[in-house]
Motif scaffolding. Structure first.
Motif, mmCIF file in Angstrom:
data_model
loop_
_atom_site.group_PDB
_atom_site.id
_atom_site.type_symbol
_atom_site.label_atom_id
_atom_site.label_comp_id
_atom_site.label_asym_id
_atom_site.label_seq_id
_atom_site.Cartn_x
_atom_site.Cartn_y
_atom_site.Cartn_z
ATOM 1 N N UNK A 1 0.826 -1.207 0.000
ATOM 2 C CA UNK A 1 0.000 0.000 0.000
ATOM 3 C C UNK A 1 0.861 1.257 0.000
ATOM 4 N N UNK A 2 1.981 1.218 0.723
ATOM 5 C CA UNK A 2 2.870 2.368 0.757
ATOM 6 C C UNK A 2 3.482 2.628 -0.613
ATOM 7 N N UNK A 3 3.863 1.548 -1.309
ATOM 8 C CA UNK A 3 4.433 1.711 -2.649
ATOM 9 C C UNK A 3 3.403 2.277 -3.613
ATOM 10 N N UNK A 4 2.169 1.811 -3.527
ATOM 11 C CA UNK A 4 1.112 2.338 -4.399
ATOM 12 C C UNK A 4 0.887 3.828 -4.133
ATOM 13 N N UNK A 5 0.964 4.204 -2.876
ATOM 14 C CA UNK A 5 0.726 5.599 -2.526
ATOM 15 C C UNK A 5 1.848 6.512 -2.990
ATOM 16 N N UNK A 6 3.090 6.016 -2.968
ATOM 17 C CA UNK A 6 4.233 6.853 -3.293
ATOM 18 C C UNK A 6 4.598 6.812 -4.782
ATOM 19 N N UNK A 7 4.442 5.654 -5.407
ATOM 20 C CA UNK A 7 4.956 5.484 -6.774
ATOM 21 C C UNK A 7 3.876 5.543 -7.846
ATOM 22 N N UNK A 8 2.659 5.166 -7.513
ATOM 23 C CA UNK A 8 1.607 5.059 -8.519
ATOM 24 C C UNK A 8 0.499 6.048 -8.211
ATOM 25 N N UNK A 9 0.816 7.305 -8.422
ATOM 26 C CA UNK A 9 -0.116 8.375 -8.072
ATOM 27 C C UNK A 9 -1.317 8.414 -8.999
ATOM 28 N N UNK A 10 -1.205 7.796 -10.159
ATOM 29 C CA UNK A 10 -2.321 7.799 -11.108
ATOM 30 C C UNK A 10 -3.174 6.547 -11.058
ATOM 31 N N UNK A 11 -2.961 5.659 -10.055
ATOM 32 C CA UNK A 11 -3.715 4.415 -9.961
ATOM 33 C C UNK A 11 -5.189 4.713 -9.702
ATOM 34 N N UNK A 12 -6.053 4.228 -10.585
ATOM 35 C CA UNK A 12 -7.486 4.497 -10.486
ATOM 36 C C UNK A 12 -8.307 3.259 -10.164
ATOM 37 N N UNK A 13 -7.801 2.068 -10.550
ATOM 38 C CA UNK A 13 -8.552 0.840 -10.316
ATOM 39 C C UNK A 13 -7.660 -0.173 -9.612
ATOM 40 N N UNK A 14 -8.162 -0.696 -8.496
ATOM 41 C CA UNK A 14 -7.417 -1.685 -7.718
ATOM 42 C C UNK A 14 -8.346 -2.857 -7.427
ATOM 43 N N UNK A 15 -7.858 -4.074 -7.707
ATOM 44 C CA UNK A 15 -8.698 -5.259 -7.560
ATOM 45 C C UNK A 15 -7.941 -6.358 -6.833
ATOM 46 N N UNK A 16 -8.610 -6.944 -5.831
ATOM 47 C CA UNK A 16 -8.118 -8.134 -5.151
ATOM 48 C C UNK A 16 -9.163 -9.228 -5.331
ATOM 49 N N UNK A 17 -8.727 -10.388 -5.826
ATOM 50 C CA UNK A 17 -9.645 -11.516 -6.009
ATOM 51 C C UNK A 17 -9.061 -12.748 -5.342
ATOM 52 N N UNK A 18 -9.884 -13.400 -4.526
ATOM 53 C CA UNK A 18 -9.475 -14.625 -3.844
ATOM 54 C C UNK A 18 -8.196 -14.420 -3.035
ATOM 55 N N UNK A 19 -8.119 -13.275 -2.376
ATOM 56 C CA UNK A 19 -7.013 -12.971 -1.477
ATOM 57 C C UNK A 19 -7.611 -12.823 -0.078
#
Length: 813
Positions: free
Chosen positions: A632-650
């Motif tokens: 989550x920290x990497x997504x927040x710092x490196x992927x500022x344009x992330x619009x869709x996040x999906x977790x399946x069977x996790x």
């Protein structure tokens, strides 16, 4: 048409004068067509259902101008003739196109007899010719039925129409065919792909593929064709090729000069022009003569081999690094430079082995792959052997797709120098980070398209999408595909699904790496799925991005982990440490075969993918909260344009804090927790926190929670997301597979209606998905709930037998 009038009379009432007149007019359309087109719309509307499909198709434009629609007529024709419900019928925008396209296919394959219905037959029209203009997708099955018919002389106009309309060509359940059918298929592909508009080729369900037939489809899809090996009717060449011979067919004078000067010699370039031995033109003639002898004779000619060895041994050459030259013809040859020779083939001083030097004069057009040795521990891995004997079959496409005119001695010497410069050890071969071991552990010594094949094989237009579903690909076929990919500049999408690739996936990546050096490459989407994973999923993602950083979409999916760990290539630690270049990746999908998330390996991928907009993680296991927190920290710092996040069977039952942090993200527009067991060990406060956070989040537009055991009470509570004090922008809610019963759905609908009234009818909620819930337990209550919900939003549901599904579940436990 008289039968229609008689049918009306049989129904109980005699046909009217207008109906009898319409029947008479429709039967004489050959003479009255223009007059019928000029009729007023009100009269024309009554005549349209009486026309056969040919005149109905021709009058379409006139009917539209008069404000009339033929859609209901074509829909009725579909129901009467096809007698099946087409898939996704609600998405069909033109029933005319749908009917005529299916009609063409059924007539071509002999499934439909046009004489069975008067509306389908007319002596003035050819069924194939008239419907061919509407065909955008064509499927060829089994024994290639239809290929010979389409390339026959009477159907040249049909083929011409298809060349202008066809976009997708599919092959399904193919079987081995004879030579004449294969020649017809070659001509068909040449016309539809090379001189047509086909942009997508799909092959599926071919359990035992015919190697030559598969290579034929792949090579022609990539734009290669060998006209000399495909007889054309009456022995005449393709008329379109004659018109465009200067632009499309064989090599230009400039390209010939390049080849004759030995600047492009099967993957090698000259280090210095002063090191040339003799005149370049005479040397080129020697190579050509020797190659011709090798292709024509079963055994190599010793004298020709000696000449070839002498002519090439005088030149000091260094290996080309994956297509450094920008010349277009250099890219026709797949320089498979990623597969190196292990140092075991040299002595300590880096000199060539005497045995190799002795054998160097034997290889003529094909190079024998080198044996790949592992360091210290582990079994030896052999490269797939290639037949050193030249094939006598003139129809063998391998002659021109992957003929190799390299000398083993030159390969050994040049790679020996390169290995010494990279500081590789002999006892433990450790490739440099710039050349990860993932590409080398397989031994994809596929070689390149040789000089002679380049001069004899034409290069034409190629497709932009290639899909291979459920087709086992051998090592040879993977090397073929890798070679084709290295110069497939027009390819935009590559889908490899359940092909049993195993270690051969690195041959594909080798071709992609060579392709990435082309300035005109177009590849943006790669999807790979299989039953077993040869290496961990994240490592394959890393290797793919290192090979081709320009990808916009990458999907890697495996069902099961390979239990034979000894089959996995060693050296993954070195590969994992290799730097990943900055990529153009926008969409990343990883389906883990019940493997750990491997956050430490995934973080460099996220850091290199600054443009990432969509991330999907499926069937991964999370070892500890720290691992999830790092993600989550990497997504927040490196992927500022992330619009869709999906977790399946996790399994996220123990990560409630992290789930709440994701729902607070100010950038994400769509979050999916699918079968993540969110509420397995949760408290009522957890659901209350979710609702409170979502109500304050004005960015989130789609919340998907399928398979999380919501039940009735949690579903009713979710309705508060749309309360009067909410600033939520949720417009899509997915609560499929959540054990929802009709009474709970009805209560949710009533609560949603009350919130809608409080907000004055202003609500952004537009889509609700309810698949696979227990709505069949009380049909009346379910219908009432759905009626209320459909007044508020669009509801997508299905008729699901929950008792049968439960019985099926128990039966497989």
């Amino acid at each position: 048409m008289e039968a229609q009038a008689e049918g009306g009379a049989a129904a109980g009432s005699p046909p009217s004068l207008f109906e009898l007149s319409g029947v008479a007019v429709s039967s004489a359309m050959g003479a009255l067509e223009r007059e019928v087109w000029a009729l007023p719309g009100q009269i024309l509307q009554g005549i349209l259902p009486l026309l056969n499909i040919y005149y109905l198709e021709r009058i379409e434009e006139t009917a539209v101008k008069k404000g009339l629609s033929t859609q209901p007529i074509w829909r009725k024709l579909w129901n009467d003739v096809m007698k099946i419900r087409p898939p996704k019928s609600e998405n069909i925008t033109s029933w005319r196109k749908k009917f005529l396209e299916t009609f063409f296919s059924n007539v071509l394959h002999g499934v439909l007899d046009v004489s069975s219905d008067q509306r389908l037959s007319d002596q003035h029209f050819s069924p194939l010719l008239h419907s061919s203009r509407h065909v955008t997708q064509l499927t060829i099955c089994n024994m290639l039925q239809g290929a010979a018919e389409l390339t026959s002389e009477p159907n040249q106009k049909v083929l011409e129409n298809l060349a202008g309309s066809l976009r997708t060509l599919k092959f399904r359940h193919l079987l081995t065919s004879d030579l004449s059918i294969r020649q017809s298929l070659s001509l068909l592909l040449h016309r539809l792909i090379h001189h047509g508009t086909v942009s997508q080729v799909s092959l599926c369900s071919w359990p035992v593929p015919d190697k030559e037939l598969l290579v034929l489809v792949l090579s022609m899809s990539a734009g290669f064709w060998h006209p000399g090996k495909t007889p054309v009717p009456q022995g005449s060449p393709c008329p379109l090729c004659r018109k465009d011979s200067d632009a499309q067919s064989l090599l230009t004078q400039e390209d010939n000069a390049l080849l004759e000067s030995d600047q492009l010699c099967c993957g090698y370039t000259e280090q210095s022009k002063t090191s040339q031995c003799g005149d370049s033109k005479s040397r080129s003639k020697k190579v050509q003569t020797a190659s011709l002898r090798g292709l024509q004779d079963a055994e190599p000619d010793p004298q020709a081999s000696t000449e070839l060895s002498k002519s090439s041994s005088c030149t000091d050459k260094t290996p080309v690094l994956s297509g450094l030259s920008s010349h277009p013809l250099q890219n026709l040859a797949c320089h498979d430079v990623s597969c190196k020779v292990p140092p075991g083939y040299y002595n300590v001083r880096g000199e060539s082995s005497p045995s190799l030097t002795k054998r160097s004069s034997v290889g003529l057009a094909f190079q024998k792959p080198y044996r790949r040795y592992k360091a210290a521990v582990g079994r030896k891995r052999r490269c797939p052997r290639r037949n050193r004997r030249a094939r006598a079959d003139p129809e063998d496409l391998y002659d021109f797709v992957f003929a190799v005119a390299r000398e083993e001695e030159e390969m050994v010497e040049s790679l020996s120098e390169g290995n010494e410069q990279e500081g590789e050890s002999i006892n433990g071969w450790a490739p440099s980070p710039a050349d990860p071991p993932s590409f080398q552990a397989v031994g994809c010594t596929g070689g390149s398209v040789g000089i002679l094949p380049l001069k004899t094989a034409g290069r034409f237009r190629s497709v932009s999408t290639l899909e291979l579903f459920s087709i086992p690909l051998t090592a040879d076929t993977c090397r073929t595909l890798g070679n084709l990919l290295s110069s497939w500049a027009s390819l935009e999408k590559l889908v490899l699904s359940y092909n049993g690739l195993g270690a051969n996936i690195f041959c594909i990546l080798s071709g992609l790496r060579a392709l990435s050096h082309r300035s005109d490459c177009s590849l943006q989407v790669v999807r790979v799925s299989d039953v077993f994973s040869h290496i961990p999923s994240v490592e394959l993602v890393r290797s793919t991005l290192r090979a081709y950083p320009r990808l916009h979409t990458l999907s890697v999916s495996f069902d099961l982990k390979n239990q034979l760990e000894g089959n996995r290539p060693e050296g993954h630690s070195s590969s994992s440490e290799a730097e990943i270049p900055e990529s153009c990746l926008e969409q990343l999908e990883i389906r883990f075969p019940r493997e750990p998330l491997q956050t430490s390996l995934l973080l460099p991928v996220l850091k290199a993918s600054r443009s990432l907009q969509q991330l999907s993680l499926d069937s991964a296991t999370i070892s500890c909260p720290l691992e999830f927190g790092l993600l989550l920290q990497a997504l927040k710092e490196c992927n500022l344009g992330l619009k869709r996040l999906s977790f399946h069977d996790v399994n996220l039952a123990d990560y409630q804090k992290e789930v709440l942090l994701l729902l607070q993200d100010p950038v994400l527009q769509e979050i999916t927790f699918s079968f993540c067991r969110l509420f397995e060990n949760s408290t009522p406060e957890f659901l209350a926190d979710i609702i409170k956070i979502v109500k304050r989040n004005s960015t989130l537009k789609s919340l998907k929670l399928p398979g999380n055991r919501l039940g009735n009470h949690r579903l009713v509570a979710l309705a508060d997301i749309f309360s009067e004090d909410s600033s939520s922008s949720i417009c899509q809610l997915d609560v499929s597979s959540n054990c929802i019963k009709p009474d709970g759905l009805l209560e949710f609908a009533k609560k949603l209606e009350s919130h809608l009234l409080q907000r004055g009818g202003q609500i952004k909620f537009t889509h609700l998905r309810l698949f696979q819930n227990w709505l069949d337990q009380d049909a009346a209550t379910a219908q009432e709930a759905l009626r209320r919900l459909k007044a508020v939003c669009s509801v997508v549901s299905n008729t699901w037998d929950s008792s049968q599904a439960f019985a099926d579940y128990i039966s497989v436990m």
